[in-house]
Design a protein around this motif. Structure first.
Motif, PDB file in Angstrom:
ATOM      1  N   HIS A   1      -8.958   2.134  -1.928  1.00 61.43           N
ATOM      2  CA  HIS A   1      -8.732   1.980  -0.487  1.00 61.43           C
ATOM      3  C   HIS A   1      -9.024   3.280   0.252  1.00 61.43           C
ATOM      4  O   HIS A   1      -9.514   3.271   1.384  1.00 61.43           O
TER       5      HIS A   1
ATOM      6  N   HIS B   1       0.827  -1.213   0.000  1.00 65.04           N
ATOM      7  CA  HIS B   1       0.000   0.000   0.000  1.00 65.04           C
ATOM      8  C   HIS B   1       0.858   1.259   0.000  1.00 65.04           C
ATOM      9  O   HIS B   1       1.773   1.386   0.812  1.00 65.04           O
ATOM     10  N   PRO B   2       0.532   2.213  -0.883  1.00 62.95           N
ATOM     11  CA  PRO B   2       1.266   3.485  -0.946  1.00 62.95           C
ATOM     12  C   PRO B   2       0.599   4.551  -0.068  1.00 62.95           C
ATOM     13  O   PRO B   2      -0.490   5.024  -0.383  1.00 62.95           O
TER      14      PRO B   2
ATOM     15  N   ILE C   1      -4.123   4.292  -3.103  1.00 59.51           N
ATOM     16  CA  ILE C   1      -4.960   3.486  -4.001  1.00 59.51           C
ATOM     17  C   ILE C   1      -6.376   4.019  -3.835  1.00 59.51           C
ATOM     18  O   ILE C   1      -6.925   4.035  -2.732  1.00 59.51           O
TER      19      ILE C   1
ATOM     20  N   CYS D   1      -3.998   5.876   2.250  1.00 60.10           N
ATOM     21  CA  CYS D   1      -3.566   5.017   1.157  1.00 60.10           C
ATOM     22  C   CYS D   1      -3.979   5.693  -0.140  1.00 60.10           C
ATOM     23  O   CYS D   1      -5.114   6.139  -0.289  1.00 60.10           O
TER      24      CYS D   1
ATOM     25  N   LEU E   1      -9.549   4.054   4.284  1.00 63.52           N
ATOM     26  CA  LEU E   1      -8.178   3.924   4.786  1.00 63.52           C
ATOM     27  C   LEU E   1      -7.502   5.300   4.745  1.00 63.52           C
ATOM     28  O   LEU E   1      -6.599   5.565   3.952  1.00 63.52           O
TER      29      LEU E   1
HETATM   30 CU   LIG Z   1      -4.095   0.634  -0.139  1.00 66.02          CU
END
Ligand SMILES: [Cu+2]
Length: 568
Positions: free
Chosen positions: A529, A466-467, A526, A524, A534
């Motif tokens: 996400h 995860h970024p 993404i 995160c 998140l």
């Molecule tokens: Cu993520």
């Protein structure tokens, strides 16, 4: 490239946000900037003032986030709906005004729901008057890579992803990869006679990370996000969502053995963007998305290998060697292959100006995904998922802190007007902690004292990588489960980025200095996400925000009639 300007020049630009349908016969509308996808490159010199008028011609609200810009003294210009501003309503507009700082390869993207997955992206290049390593290259090219979806994120993908039908929480799988708005084998990057070229790679994808290489050429890395590094050489590197990597190539270093002896000399080379199939939760060679309306001729099955063509002369010819040449693969097997998995290679260019302070505060964030009480899979920090109006339409009791809502009074405004009403908690010493620990208010809002030096331990209990991105700052990457020795090895000289890639079932430790009062998202990147909750918000230095004279700009005292909505 902008004309050379004097220090502190004002760069004005107008961005019209509207939909286009450029890929006939696909009927998918793209959220475009000035009727282009990606949007125009905005360019300035460091410390210029950017004045960007955003005109919203969409039928829905929008905002624009300037990814990588610190917004020191302008915390309301960050573009994060719910945290720093109300959304710009349909037919409305807003002028963003901020200092072009720090220099480096930044980018801009929509920060209202998942608009950036639908196309609202563009480069934001902040130049230094003297670039480190500038003697190594003569020209430069910007390549913005992103996921392509045949369906609209907001109306189709997100509502499916966060539905009870998606029992396993499977993210929408991309249908293709696009670079600079072009599909595979249709983007020709001209060298225009130059032999030494700097590339700025921007990963503007909603989901995918890529391994990047150019056939037969060593890549000399010189900048990670917006941090110049001592040049180091790789054959390929990994770039996660929202990260930027600059490297230069010298065509004279081309490894001629890359072209088999039985084919004619090549006038072009493939630039490869390879998505790692292991990151997708399904077998992409056979997966048929449950929501799809395939718009032929775009692919039904996702091809993880994207090929752009680096044209060595003015003809747009394809390389003479086969894509899967027997010699292909690493052009120099001795070279390192990864970036984040190899933070040991990256050293800051300016060691002297990169003094890393000792931590004064600490927080441990455990990352998980699991179904909520409505059986919708959500992302969690320490077992709390961030609320959203879209997601919780049937379950508003979960949280009324609607980060993606145009209806909420932005947290920043609450900080500036009535911080005590936020009920955010001061850090406290906990059992086993040697430093004061940041405290959540129960809704993932954390008070961060002004000038605190915060160590964040990200413990990833999910299998996926995860970024994580911090708004308003960069942070030092101290160590990770892939490189635990980095903490000792490079004590005092860690690399700074604004996105850290946290290994699947692993961890990363980062540190940031809270020198920028404001309400800053940490999430995160993404897109799915983020939408799954998140994300959290650091409320940094509320007293200093007021003491520094911060006032909510008149133009932003919300665009709509929602300013009186109770935040709680
Ligand atoms: Cu993520």
């Amino acid at each position: 490239m902008s004309a050379i300007t004097t220090e502190g020049a004002t760069i004005s630009q107008t961005l019209i946000i509207d939909t286009i349908m450029p890929y006939s016969p696909s009927q998918k509308p793209i959220v475009a900037v000035n009727y282009n996808f990606p949007g125009p490159s905005i360019e300035a010199y460091e410390n210029d003032t950017l004045v960007i008028r955003v005109i919203n011609k969409l039928a829905q609200p929008t905002t624009v986030h300037w990814h990588g810009i610190f917004q020191i003294g302008t915390p309301d210009m960050d573009g994060a709906v719910g945290a720093t501003q109300c959304a710009i309503p349909s037919s409305g507009e807003m002028t963003y005004r901020f200092r072009a700082y720090p220099a480096g390869t930044a980018w801009y993207h929509g920060h209202y729901l998942d608009q950036y997955a639908d196309g609202l992206i563009g480069p934001l290049i902040i130049r230094r008057r003297v670039e480190p390593n500038q003697e190594q290259y003569d020209t430069e090219r910007v390549l913005t890579v992103s996921d392509w979806y045949n369906d609209v994120a907001r109306t189709k993908l997100l509502s499916w992803y966060l539905s009870k039908n998606n029992t396993k929480g499977i993210e929408p799988i991309p249908d293709a990869i696009v670079v600079n708005g072009k599909f595979s084998q249709s983007l020709f990057v001209k060298t225009s006679g130059a032999t030494r070229i700097r590339f700025r790679i921007i990963n503007a994808a909603a989901f995918s990370m890529y391994t990047v290489s150019i056939d037969g050429l060593p890549l000399h890395i010189i900048e990670l996000d917006q941090t110049p590094v001592v040049p180091y050489t790789v054959s390929s590197f990994m770039i996660n969502v929202a990260q930027r990597v600059s490297f230069y190539v010298n065509l004279k270093e081309f490894n001629a053995s890359y072209v088999p002896p039985d084919v004619p000399p090549t006038k072009s080379l493939y630039i490869r963007f390879k998505a790692n199939p292991n990151m997708y939760p399904v077998d992409i060679s056979s997966y048929i998305v449950p929501y799809a309306t395939p718009h032929l001729p775009y692919p039904i099955f996702f091809n993880p290998l994207y090929l752009a063509i680096l044209s060595l002369n003015s003809s747009n010819s394809l390389p003479t060697y086969p894509v899967n040449s027997a010699i292909s693969g690493s052009s120099n097997p001795d070279l390192a292959d990864q970036l984040d998995a190899n933070i040991l290679d990256a050293r800051p260019f300016n060691q002297a100006s990169n003094i890393v302070p000792n931590a004064t505060h600490y927080i441990n964030l455990v990352i998980t995904f699991h179904p909520d009480s409505n059986n919708i899979t959500r992302g969690y920090f320490n077992n709390v998922t961030y609320g959203s109006d879209v997601i919780n339409v049937s379950n508003k009791s979960v949280s009324k802190h609607w980060i993606t809502s145009e209806k909420m009074t932005p947290l920043l405004y609450q900080m500036a007007t009535n911080p005590s009403a936020l009920s955010i908690l001061s850090p406290i010493m906990e059992n086993n902690s040697s430093l004061p620990v940041l405290q959540s208010d129960g809704n993932l809002h954390y008070l961060v004292p002004y000038q605190a030096v915060v160590d964040i331990l990200l413990e990833n209990k999910d299998k996926g990588e995860h970024p994580f991105h911090l708004h308003g700052h960069s942070f030092w990457i101290i160590s990770s489960s892939d490189n635990p020795q980095a903490e000792q090895l490079y004590s005092g000289a860690y690399i700074q980025r604004d996105v850290v890639s946290v290994p699947g079932s692993g961890w990363a430790k980062i540190r940031f200095l809270a020198n920028n009062p404001g309400a800053w998202l940490f999430h995160c990147h993404i897109e799915w996400h983020f939408d799954a909750g998140l994300t959290l918000v650091f409320l940094a230095g509320p007293n200093e925000l007021v003491a520094q004279g911060y006032k909510i700009p008149a133009q932003q005292k919300c665009f709509s009639n929602h300013t009186n909505d109770s935040p709680r």
